[in-house]
Design a protein around this motif. Structure first.
Motif, short mmCIF file in Angstrom:
data_model
loop_
_atom_site.label_atom_id
_atom_site.label_comp_id
_atom_site.label_asym_id
_atom_site.label_seq_id
_atom_site.Cartn_x
_atom_site.Cartn_y
_atom_site.Cartn_z
N GLN A 72 -38.03 -28.03 -85.94
CA GLN A 72 -38.14 -28.35 -84.53
C GLN A 72 -36.81 -28.30 -83.82
N THR A 73 -35.71 -28.13 -84.58
CA THR A 73 -34.39 -28.08 -83.95
C THR A 73 -33.66 -26.81 -84.36
N PRO A 74 -34.25 -25.65 -84.04
CA PRO A 74 -33.62 -24.40 -84.46
C PRO A 74 -32.31 -24.16 -83.71
N VAL A 75 -31.30 -23.76 -84.44
CA VAL A 75 -30.03 -23.41 -83.84
C VAL A 75 -29.62 -22.06 -84.42
N ARG A 76 -29.74 -21.02 -83.61
CA ARG A 76 -29.47 -19.69 -84.11
C ARG A 76 -28.04 -19.55 -84.61
N GLY A 77 -27.93 -19.05 -85.83
CA GLY A 77 -26.61 -18.77 -86.38
C GLY A 77 -25.87 -19.96 -86.92
N THR A 78 -26.49 -21.16 -86.94
CA THR A 78 -25.82 -22.32 -87.49
C THR A 78 -26.64 -22.88 -88.63
N ARG A 79 -25.97 -23.54 -89.53
CA ARG A 79 -26.62 -24.17 -90.67
C ARG A 79 -27.08 -25.56 -90.27
N ARG A 80 -28.28 -25.95 -90.72
CA ARG A 80 -28.83 -27.25 -90.36
C ARG A 80 -28.78 -28.21 -91.53
N CYS A 81 -28.59 -29.49 -91.23
CA CYS A 81 -28.56 -30.53 -92.25
C CYS A 81 -29.96 -30.71 -92.83
N LEU A 83 -30.99 -33.28 -94.27
CA LEU A 83 -31.38 -34.69 -94.21
C LEU A 83 -31.81 -35.11 -92.82
N CYS A 84 -30.97 -34.81 -91.80
CA CYS A 84 -31.31 -35.25 -90.45
C CYS A 84 -31.73 -34.12 -89.54
N GLY A 85 -31.56 -32.87 -89.98
CA GLY A 85 -32.01 -31.73 -89.19
C GLY A 85 -31.05 -31.25 -88.14
N ALA A 86 -29.89 -31.89 -88.00
CA ALA A 86 -28.93 -31.48 -86.98
C ALA A 86 -28.30 -30.14 -87.33
N GLY A 87 -28.00 -29.37 -86.32
CA GLY A 87 -27.30 -28.11 -86.53
C GLY A 87 -25.81 -28.30 -86.51
N GLY A 88 -25.09 -27.29 -86.96
CA GLY A 88 -23.64 -27.34 -86.89
C GLY A 88 -22.95 -27.90 -88.10
N VAL A 89 -23.57 -27.78 -89.29
CA VAL A 89 -22.90 -28.20 -90.52
C VAL A 89 -21.56 -27.48 -90.63
N CYS A 95 -22.43 -32.69 -92.61
CA CYS A 95 -23.14 -32.78 -91.34
C CYS A 95 -22.33 -33.62 -90.35
N PRO A 96 -22.09 -33.13 -89.14
CA PRO A 96 -21.30 -33.91 -88.17
C PRO A 96 -22.07 -35.12 -87.64
N ARG A 97 -23.39 -35.11 -87.75
CA ARG A 97 -24.17 -36.24 -87.23
C ARG A 97 -24.27 -37.38 -88.25
N CYS A 98 -24.76 -37.06 -89.47
CA CYS A 98 -24.98 -38.12 -90.45
C CYS A 98 -23.87 -38.21 -91.50
N GLY A 99 -22.99 -37.21 -91.53
CA GLY A 99 -21.84 -37.24 -92.43
C GLY A 99 -22.13 -36.91 -93.87
N GLN A 100 -23.38 -36.51 -94.17
CA GLN A 100 -23.74 -36.26 -95.56
C GLN A 100 -23.38 -34.84 -95.99
#
Length: 379
Positions: A72-81, A83-89, A95-100
């Motif tokens: 549900q959180t597609p980010v073209r060209g970026t890797r997603r976490c 665990l939390c689904g955030a883009g921009g690993v 992961c910049p959001r959860c730090g894992q």
């Protein structure tokens, strides 16, 4: 007085990328990776299965919810976490959001071809996967199909064991794909492939240096490989990785095709201890044969035979057989339909080892016999 060099990682022996930072190579000293039960396995080996969806891992609680959130959180060209689904690993894998920290590609690898399935998993205790495998399909000189599986286990006490296992697998796989179509007998081809694999691991140590001999704590691994083709089953090995033959007809006993190069095996062969006594000793798993620049002269073991009927070859590291050591145990864990579902069967075996504790990396290839007639000549 010599110049003091940079401190080295206590886990893998490599110098840190920057002072005070955790190891950029193995991750030691960085924030702890997520619990294995919270991982979504990467089902591709070396990108060769690009486009395939990761297989559902029954060990992962809430797998579907995590996967759905990511979708549900597609980010073209970026890797997603995972665990939390955030883009921009970030490039370091955090992961910049959860730090894992994110799972590395080698933490869980899978590969399936017609006639073989293989799985490798980091297990529950190790910080990296030091096992590796390669599987491939080819054709013999007469045009009949053949399947190749090679599994290697890096020696943890050596430097760069993960590199050693990968180098050995890749070199041996390439050697077999080159020699088998030329008409080289499978047993000869397997012997030569082990020699080539040993040379590839030796090369990781670099040239001899009087100040830093390459034979001291050099990269090392064990080796086991199988070729199914031409109505024959051929295996080769050095170390304590194993191959088992399990007939489809489970009324026929399974057979272990390899003999360990280990302290326990020497004690048993010399009638110095019973098998139970030797395996209970803390020295049982000390290997007496391996591939590496600090090894004694490598003596490839090979064996071939013609099975009476269909079945499968289980090619594995001790991360599996520690939890299914006897032929009876291995046969009881292997699904009855392994001949037609090799990848699913390999997953079942890995899950069995994880459920047993997963104290080591776990790698297994399941190779049906005879080789299927319909696969492509090469893969």
């Amino acid at each position: 007085m010599g110049v003091t060099g940079p401190s080295r990682c206590p886990s893998c022996g490599e110098p840190p990328e920057e002072e005070g930072a955790g190891c950029g190579r193995c991750g030691a000293g960085n924030p702890a990776p997520p619990d294995p039960q919270a991982r979504i396995p990467d089902a591709a080996l070396g990108g060769e299965a690009a486009g395939r969806q990761p297989a559902t891992d029954p060990r992962v609680a809430g797998y579907e919810a995590v996967a759905d959130a990511a979708e549900q959180t597609p980010v073209r060209g970026t890797r997603r976490c995972v665990l939390c689904g955030a883009g921009g690993v970030d490039a370091a894998g955090y992961c910049p959001r959860c730090g894992q920290a994110q799972p590395r590609e080698r933490d869980h690898m899978e590969r399936e071809l017609e006639g073989v399935g293989a799985v490798s998993d980091i297990g529950r205790r190790h910080h990296r996967n030091e096992d590796f495998f390669t599987v491939s399909a080819t054709a013999l000189q007469d045009g009949s199909p053949a399947v190749v599986a090679v599994v290697c286990d890096g020696v943890s006490s050596a430097t760069r064991p993960d590199e050693a296992s990968a180098a050995a697998c890749e070199a041996a796989g390439e050697a077999l794909l080159e020699s088998l179509p030329r008409g080289v007998h499978a047993q000869r081809a397997m012997h030569d492939a082990v020699v080539v694999a040993a040379a590839a691991v030796n090369a990781l140590a670099g040239p001899d240096d009087p100040q830093e001999p390459r034979r001291e704590n050099a990269p090392a691994c064990t080796f086991v490989g199988a070729v199914v083709g031409g109505g024959l089953l051929t295996v080769g090995w050095v170390g304590d990785s194993r191959a088992y033959w399990v007939p489809d007809d489970r009324s026929v006993p399974a057979t272990r095709l390899t003999e360990d190069d280990s302290w326990a095996a020497q004690m048993i062969a010399g009638n110095l201890m019973s098998e139970a006594e030797a395996m209970a000793d803390e020295r049982a798993h000390a290997i007496t044969g391996w591939l590496g620049a600090d090894a004694y002269e490598v003596e490839p073991h090979t064996r071939h035979f013609q099975p009476d009927g269909p079945g499968v070859v289980v090619v594995c590291t001790d991360g599996l057989w520690n939890y299914a050591e006897s032929t009876e145990q291995m046969a009881s864990v292997l699904p009855a339909d392994a001949h037609v579902r090799p990848l699913e069967s390999a997953r079942t075996l890995v899950t069995h080892a994880l459920d047993g504790g997963g104290h080591d990396n776990i790698t297994v290839a399941v190779v049906p016999f005879p080789a299927p007639a319909g696969h492509a000549a090469t893969a």
